[in-house]
Design a protein around this motif. Structure first.
Motif, PDB file in Angstrom:
ATOM      1  N   ALA A  23       1.219  -7.108   5.338  1.00 31.86           N
ATOM      2  CA  ALA A  23      -0.101  -6.689   5.771  1.00 31.86           C
ATOM      3  C   ALA A  23      -0.130  -5.183   5.987  1.00 31.86           C
ATOM      4  O   ALA A  23       0.736  -4.633   6.683  1.00 31.86           O
ATOM      5  CB  ALA A  23      -0.473  -7.411   7.060  1.00 31.86           C
ATOM      6  N   ALA A  24      -1.122  -4.523   5.391  1.00 32.66           N
ATOM      7  CA  ALA A  24      -1.268  -3.073   5.539  1.00 32.66           C
ATOM      8  C   ALA A  24      -2.360  -2.769   6.555  1.00 32.66           C
ATOM      9  O   ALA A  24      -3.321  -3.527   6.692  1.00 32.66           O
ATOM     10  CB  ALA A  24      -1.608  -2.454   4.194  1.00 32.66           C
ATOM     11  N   SER A  25      -2.202  -1.654   7.243  1.00 34.78           N
ATOM     12  CA  SER A  25      -3.169  -1.275   8.282  1.00 34.78           C
ATOM     13  C   SER A  25      -4.454  -0.740   7.695  1.00 34.78           C
ATOM     14  O   SER A  25      -5.431  -0.562   8.423  1.00 34.78           O
ATOM     15  CB  SER A  25      -2.542  -0.236   9.214  1.00 34.78           C
ATOM     16  N   GLY A  26      -4.454  -0.466   6.384  1.00 31.90           N
ATOM     17  CA  GLY A  26      -5.648   0.028   5.732  1.00 31.90           C
ATOM     18  C   GLY A  26      -5.508  -0.081   4.230  1.00 31.90           C
ATOM     19  O   GLY A  26      -4.507  -0.617   3.727  1.00 31.90           O
ATOM     20  N   ARG A  27      -6.544   0.414   3.535  1.00 29.11           N
ATOM     21  CA  ARG A  27      -6.478   0.377   2.078  1.00 29.11           C
ATOM     22  C   ARG A  27      -5.346   1.272   1.579  1.00 29.11           C
ATOM     23  O   ARG A  27      -5.154   2.365   2.084  1.00 29.11           O
ATOM     24  CB  ARG A  27      -7.809   0.839   1.477  1.00 29.11           C
ATOM     25  N   THR A  28      -4.628   0.827   0.575  1.00 30.05           N
ATOM     26  CA  THR A  28      -3.478   1.578   0.079  1.00 30.05           C
ATOM     27  C   THR A  28      -3.823   2.472  -1.102  1.00 30.05           C
ATOM     28  O   THR A  28      -3.257   3.541  -1.249  1.00 30.05           O
ATOM     29  CB  THR A  28      -2.363   0.617  -0.333  1.00 30.05           C
ATOM     30  N   TYR A  29      -4.733   2.043  -1.954  1.00 37.37           N
ATOM     31  CA  TYR A  29      -5.165   2.802  -3.121  1.00 37.37           C
ATOM     32  C   TYR A  29      -4.001   3.276  -3.981  1.00 37.37           C
ATOM     33  O   TYR A  29      -4.084   4.328  -4.623  1.00 37.37           O
ATOM     34  CB  TYR A  29      -6.032   3.994  -2.706  1.00 37.37           C
ATOM     35  N   SER A  30      -2.927   2.549  -3.976  1.00 40.78           N
ATOM     36  CA  SER A  30      -1.781   2.895  -4.817  1.00 40.78           C
ATOM     37  C   SER A  30      -0.959   1.630  -5.049  1.00 40.78           C
ATOM     38  O   SER A  30      -1.279   0.561  -4.544  1.00 40.78           O
ATOM     39  CB  SER A  30      -0.925   3.967  -4.149  1.00 40.78           C
ATOM     40  N   ALA A  31       0.108   1.786  -5.801  1.00 40.85           N
ATOM     41  CA  ALA A  31       0.989   0.654  -6.043  1.00 40.85           C
ATOM     42  C   ALA A  31       1.758   0.301  -4.772  1.00 40.85           C
ATOM     43  O   ALA A  31       1.998   1.146  -3.911  1.00 40.85           O
ATOM     44  CB  ALA A  31       1.972   0.990  -7.163  1.00 40.85           C
ATOM     45  N   ILE A  32       2.125  -0.960  -4.665  1.00 40.30           N
ATOM     46  CA  ILE A  32       2.961  -1.440  -3.569  1.00 40.30           C
ATOM     47  C   ILE A  32       4.105  -2.241  -4.175  1.00 40.30           C
ATOM     48  O   ILE A  32       3.913  -2.922  -5.189  1.00 40.30           O
ATOM     49  CB  ILE A  32       2.182  -2.340  -2.590  1.00 40.30           C
ATOM     50  N   GLY A  33       5.251  -2.152  -3.548  1.00 39.86           N
ATOM     51  CA  GLY A  33       6.407  -2.841  -4.088  1.00 39.86           C
ATOM     52  C   GLY A  33       7.179  -3.615  -3.039  1.00 39.86           C
ATOM     53  O   GLY A  33       6.972  -3.442  -1.832  1.00 39.86           O
ATOM     54  N   TRP A  34       8.054  -4.477  -3.527  1.00 44.24           N
ATOM     55  CA  TRP A  34       9.012  -5.198  -2.685  1.00 44.24           C
ATOM     56  C   TRP A  34      10.416  -4.731  -3.054  1.00 44.24           C
ATOM     57  O   TRP A  34      10.741  -4.580  -4.238  1.00 44.24           O
ATOM     58  CB  TRP A  34       8.922  -6.708  -2.909  1.00 44.24           C
ATOM     59  N   PHE A  35      11.228  -4.544  -2.043  1.00 46.83           N
ATOM     60  CA  PHE A  35      12.623  -4.180  -2.212  1.00 46.83           C
ATOM     61  C   PHE A  35      13.458  -5.096  -1.324  1.00 46.83           C
ATOM     62  O   PHE A  35      12.947  -5.695  -0.378  1.00 46.83           O
ATOM     63  CB  PHE A  35      12.863  -2.718  -1.798  1.00 46.83           C
ATOM     64  N   LEU A  36      14.730  -5.213  -1.639  1.00 51.40           N
ATOM     65  CA  LEU A  36      15.626  -5.983  -0.791  1.00 51.40           C
ATOM     66  C   LEU A  36      16.856  -5.147  -0.454  1.00 51.40           C
ATOM     67  O   LEU A  36      17.192  -4.191  -1.165  1.00 51.40           O
ATOM     68  CB  LEU A  36      16.037  -7.296  -1.456  1.00 51.40           C
ATOM     69  N   GLN A  37      17.475  -5.512   0.639  1.00 46.33           N
ATOM     70  CA  GLN A  37      18.705  -4.822   1.034  1.00 46.33           C
ATOM     71  C   GLN A  37      19.661  -5.810   1.659  1.00 46.33           C
ATOM     72  O   GLN A  37      19.264  -6.630   2.495  1.00 46.33           O
ATOM     73  CB  GLN A  37      18.400  -3.697   2.020  1.00 46.33           C
ATOM     74  N   THR A  38      20.921  -5.732   1.243  1.00 47.16           N
ATOM     75  CA  THR A  38      21.986  -6.528   1.836  1.00 47.16           C
ATOM     76  C   THR A  38      22.946  -5.589   2.557  1.00 47.16           C
ATOM     77  O   THR A  38      22.981  -4.391   2.256  1.00 47.16           O
ATOM     78  CB  THR A  38      22.728  -7.340   0.770  1.00 47.16           C
TER      79      THR A  38
END
Length: 122
Positions: A23-38
């Protein structure tokens, strides 16, 4: 700056499914991604989607199993994770890109959530 909060992580058996939300606090107007970390490793790219969803990228390791989507009206990003494997175990982060391209490099993402733990048992 946009504040991002991930949720939906948890413990699941191999072969199961989870749906992560960001959930974003506002409009992003750009790409969004998912990353993972171990532990002990750098963050790895998982998937990214442009603002209008016209360009999507996936890491080879998740292609065919994970689906990224977004609902701009709700300022929310999703990651549907199916056929989960123990090696998918990680903390998953969402991040907002400084460009509207489904980039795979974390260097173009400047707003990050706090992460949500996904654990897949064998």
């Amino acid at each position: 700056q946009v504040h991002l909060v991930e949720f939906g992580g948890g413990l699941v058996q191999a072969g199961g499914s989870l749906r992560l939300s960001c959930a974003a606090s506002g409009r992003t107007y750009s790409a969004i991604g998912w990353f993972l970390q171990t532990p002990g490793k750098e963050r790895e790219f998982v998937a990214a989607i442009t603002y209008n969803g016209d360009s999507i990228n996936y890491a080879d390791s998740v292609k065919g199993r994970f689906t990224i989507s977004r609902d701009n009206a709700k300022n929310t990003l999703y990651l549907q994770m199916n056929s989960l494997k123990p090696e998918d175990t990680a903390v998953y982060y969402c991040a907002r890109s400084v460009i509207n391209g489904a980039a795979t490099s974390g260097r173009v993402y400047n707003d990050w959530g706090q992460g949500t733990q996904v654990t897949v048992s064998s």
